[in-house]
Design an enzyme around this catalytic site. Structure first.
Site, PDB file in Angstrom:
ATOM      1  N   SER A  73       1.695  -1.690  -3.903  1.00  0.00           N
ATOM      2  CA  SER A  73       1.043  -0.875  -2.870  1.00  0.00           C
ATOM      3  C   SER A  73       1.984   0.184  -2.300  1.00  0.00           C
ATOM      4  CB  SER A  73       0.494  -1.780  -1.768  1.00  0.00           C
ATOM      5  OG  SER A  73      -0.300  -1.048  -0.875  1.00  0.00           O
ATOM      6  N   HIS A  74       2.335   0.061  -1.031  1.00  0.00           N
ATOM      7  CA  HIS A  74       3.104   1.093  -0.341  1.00  0.00           C
ATOM      8  C   HIS A  74       4.610   0.911  -0.475  1.00  0.00           C
ATOM      9  CE1 HIS A  74       2.427  -2.345   2.284  1.00  0.00           C
ATOM     10  NE2 HIS A  74       3.590  -2.072   2.806  1.00  0.00           N
ATOM     11  N   ASP A 244      -1.342   5.966  -0.097  1.00  0.00           N
ATOM     12  CA  ASP A 244      -0.269   5.100  -0.560  1.00  0.00           C
ATOM     13  C   ASP A 244      -0.234   5.104  -2.086  1.00  0.00           C
ATOM     14  OD1 ASP A 244      -2.512   3.525  -1.095  1.00  0.00           O
ATOM     15  OD2 ASP A 244      -1.539   1.661  -0.535  1.00  0.00           O
ATOM     16  N   ASP A 246      -1.101   3.056  -4.547  1.00  0.00           N
ATOM     17  CA  ASP A 246      -2.226   2.648  -5.397  1.00  0.00           C
ATOM     18  C   ASP A 246      -3.576   3.158  -4.900  1.00  0.00           C
ATOM     19  OD1 ASP A 246      -2.109   0.806  -3.225  1.00  0.00           O
ATOM     20  OD2 ASP A 246      -3.311  -0.626  -4.353  1.00  0.00           O
ATOM     21  N   ASP A 248      -5.399   2.773  -2.053  1.00  0.00           N
ATOM     22  CA  ASP A 248      -6.379   2.060  -1.239  1.00  0.00           C
ATOM     23  C   ASP A 248      -6.180   2.286   0.263  1.00  0.00           C
ATOM     24  OD1 ASP A 248      -4.119   0.495  -0.906  1.00  0.00           O
ATOM     25  OD2 ASP A 248      -5.058  -1.391  -1.529  1.00  0.00           O
ATOM     26  N   ARG A 249      -5.094   2.962   0.645  1.00  0.00           N
ATOM     27  CA  ARG A 249      -4.863   3.213   2.069  1.00  0.00           C
ATOM     28  C   ARG A 249      -4.602   4.703   2.289  1.00  0.00           C
ATOM     29  NH1 ARG A 249      -0.856   0.878   4.697  1.00  0.00           N
ATOM     30  NH2 ARG A 249       0.539   0.855   2.914  1.00  0.00           N
ATOM     31  N   GLU A 332      -8.809  -2.403   8.324  1.00  0.00           N
ATOM     32  CA  GLU A 332      -7.592  -3.063   8.810  1.00  0.00           C
ATOM     33  C   GLU A 332      -6.739  -2.043   9.554  1.00  0.00           C
ATOM     34  OE1 GLU A 332      -6.796  -6.198   5.175  1.00  0.00           O
ATOM     35  OE2 GLU A 332      -5.992  -4.171   4.992  1.00  0.00           O
ATOM     36  N   SER A 334      -3.745  -1.460   9.108  1.00  0.00           N
ATOM     37  CA  SER A 334      -2.684  -0.944   8.243  1.00  0.00           C
ATOM     38  C   SER A 334      -3.182   0.198   7.367  1.00  0.00           C
ATOM     39  CB  SER A 334      -2.106  -2.070   7.387  1.00  0.00           C
ATOM     40  OG  SER A 334      -3.133  -2.713   6.645  1.00  0.00           O
ATOM     41  N   LYS A 345     -10.459  -1.834  -0.299  1.00  0.00           N
ATOM     42  CA  LYS A 345     -10.326  -0.685   0.580  1.00  0.00           C
ATOM     43  C   LYS A 345     -10.131   0.556  -0.287  1.00  0.00           C
ATOM     44  CE  LYS A 345      -5.628  -2.368   1.636  1.00  0.00           C
ATOM     45  NZ  LYS A 345      -5.708  -3.810   1.440  1.00  0.00           N
TER      46      LYS A 345
END
Length: 518
Positions: A73-74, A244, A246, A248-249, A332, A334, A345
């Site tokens: 992720s991040h 991020d 991948d 998703d955020r 979320e 985050s 997400k």
């Protein structure tokens, strides 16, 4: 091995990565092991690239048995960074605890594994590659697909692309700046926002996926997305977003660097879902938020007369709610938000929601946020991360803190800080009973709720390697519009003082402050 041979033999699985260091090698190993273990077909993004939302989308579209996502992720990339392997199940969402527990149990006893070490694939060539294996499982097929196409087709069914295109290309066009942070989102930003929706090519920056993310930390927040923040402060752009690694955020910024907190973003999206054709067709059944996320969403839910579900941290808890038709939108604190169009997400989806709202309301980002605060009140909110702690130390801090705050005598206690007096109304160690299957998840964080609806939350979070993280969350509600222009940390400082006093976290860890503040 966690999937019965009869269920996996000949099935289809999806494989994608965020492009970080070691992803290509790991993808080849996944292919070799899938071939040797009875998988019939793999769908893989070109050059191994697939965003996490795209993996979820493809799993659901082709009814695959599941998917493997290679991402941390991040977290940073490169030889000294981090690498992760994530398993998503047939609904497209993260593996539930029962699956993860089964995998973990197998990992403790496994003595051998099957692999086809000589099998080679070309990740760059679109199309089908067939393999005739010299084992009992055959044939075996790998399909390399464009990483964006299937996901883009889904987005077309959700949004009014013409309205967004008019916003980005019309006479009074909105100038945007979008930072892919050298993660997986580069191809998606270029194809969707630039090619499909008409944003100028120079709207998108850092769009080439790199194994080390260009030396950046691909975490879309004010600490790490500094290139975007500086560009937005200049006033040239009316809308900014970052993603991020991948995909998703996300983070949203308005003109002059106006920051939209993730909890506010979630609540504002909820209040404006009628701007999205998808929700005008499906209706809104309910909302979900993780327990540490601010209660701003709850006020919107109350005004819309829909339920809101408070879950532990982790997207897998939302999947059950969405599968059962209880939940339309989840988020979320985050920087993760998504809806029931997927079971993950989805950063680009959230950005397109914001652009849809801007197109419909014809206001700036800041005006939309301030209007929301005027209607619902402002939730001041902050998260403080104490990272890289000794697990033993964190265990004792949380144990002692739980004993203190869950003691009956703690209810009603008053804490005076400056001109503020906070009275404890409720405390607990949060546990979640899944309304769908009755599963109970315990010890998900300590909550202190004060009589004025302010909250303090302490949560132990697993971290990389052998270290641990304690997350401290503070929230304070301000109804009066005259109090909506204060600095969050100034508003929350009395609550933070209480948190530090009762936890003794600085004294017990030797820290003077948190590692990261978001």
């Amino acid at each position: 091995s966690s999937i019965d041979l009869r269920d996996r033999q000949g099935c289809t699985m999806v494989v994608g990565s965020d492009g970080r260091y070691f992803s290509r090698t790991a993808t080849e190993i996944v292919v070799q092991m899938a071939a040797a273990n009875g998988i019939g077909r793999l769908i893989i993004g070109q050059n191994g690239i697939l965003s996490t939302p795209a993996v979820s989308c493809i799993i659901r579209k082709i009814k695959a048995a599941g998917g493997i996502i290679l991402t941390a992720s991040h977290c940073p990339g490169g030889p000294g960074g981090e690498f992760g392997v994530k398993f998503n199940v047939a609904n497209g969402g993260p593996a539930p605890d029962v699956v993860s527990d089964k995998i973990y149990q197998i990992s403790k006893t496994i003595e051998e594994y099957a692999i086809c070490p000589d099998l080679r694939i070309d990740l760059s060539r679109l199309g089908r590659q067939e393999f005739d294996l010299e084992n009992k499982f055959k044939p075996f097929r790998v399909e390399i697909v464009d990483p964006v196409d299937i996901y883009l087709n889904l987005l077309r069914t959700i949004f009014d692309f013409n309205a967004i295109k008019s916003l980005l290309t019309g006479p009074g066009q909105l100038k945007i700046r979008v930072d892919a942070m050298h993660g997986v989102m580069g191809p998606y930003v270029r194809k969707v926002l630039c090619d499909e929706l008409g944003a100028p090519a120079n709207s998108a920056i850092n769009c080439v996926p790199l194994e080390d993310f260009g030396g950046q930390h691909p975490d879309p927040n004010l600490t790490y997305a500094t290139t975007l923040l500086e560009a937005m402060k200049g006033g040239e752009y009316g809308f900014g977003a970052a993603f991020d690694a991948d995909g998703d955020r996300y983070m949203i910024l308005g003109r002059n660097g106006f920051f939209v907190s993730p909890s506010d973003s979630l609540a504002i999206i909820a209040a404006n879902l009628s701007c999205i054709p998808y929700f005008r067709q499906t209706g809104v059944r309910g909302f979900g938020r993780s327990m540490p996320t601010s209660t701003a969403l709850d006020r919107v839910a109350k005004s819309m007369k829909v339920p809101v579900y408070e879950t532990p941290a982790g997207w897998r808890f939302f999947s059950n709610l969405m599968d059962s038709g209880r939940c339309s939108l989840c988020g979320e604190e985050s920087f993760g938000t998504g809806s029931d169009h997927l079971r993950e997400k989805d950063g680009l989806w959230a950005v397109l929601v914001w652009l849809s709202i801007l197109a419909a309301r014809k206001q700036s980002v800041e005006e939309i946020v301030r209007d929301h605060w005027a209607k619902f009140g402002r939730h001041y909110y902050c998260r403080f991360d104490y990272e890289g702690l000794e697990p033993k130390t964190t265990y004792y801090i949380m144990r002692d803190l739980e004993a203190l705050v869950t003691d009956k005598s703690f209810i009603g206690q008053q804490f005076a800080v400056g001109n503020h007096v906070y009275s404890v109304a409720k405390t607990d160690c949060f546990e979640y009973v899944d309304p769908v299957d009755g599963t109970v998840t315990k010890k998900q964080g300590l909550r202190i709720i004060f009589s004025d609806a302010s909250r303090l939350i302490f949560r132990l979070s697993s971290s990389s390697g052998v270290r641990a993280t304690i997350r401290l969350y503070a929230e304070s509600y301000e109804r009066d519009p005259s109090g909506h222009d204060q600095e969050p940390q100034a508003v929350l400082s009395p609550l933070i003082a209480i948190a530090l006093k009762i936890s003794q976290i600085h004294e017990r860890t030797g820290r003077r402050g948190p590692t990261v503040i978001t």
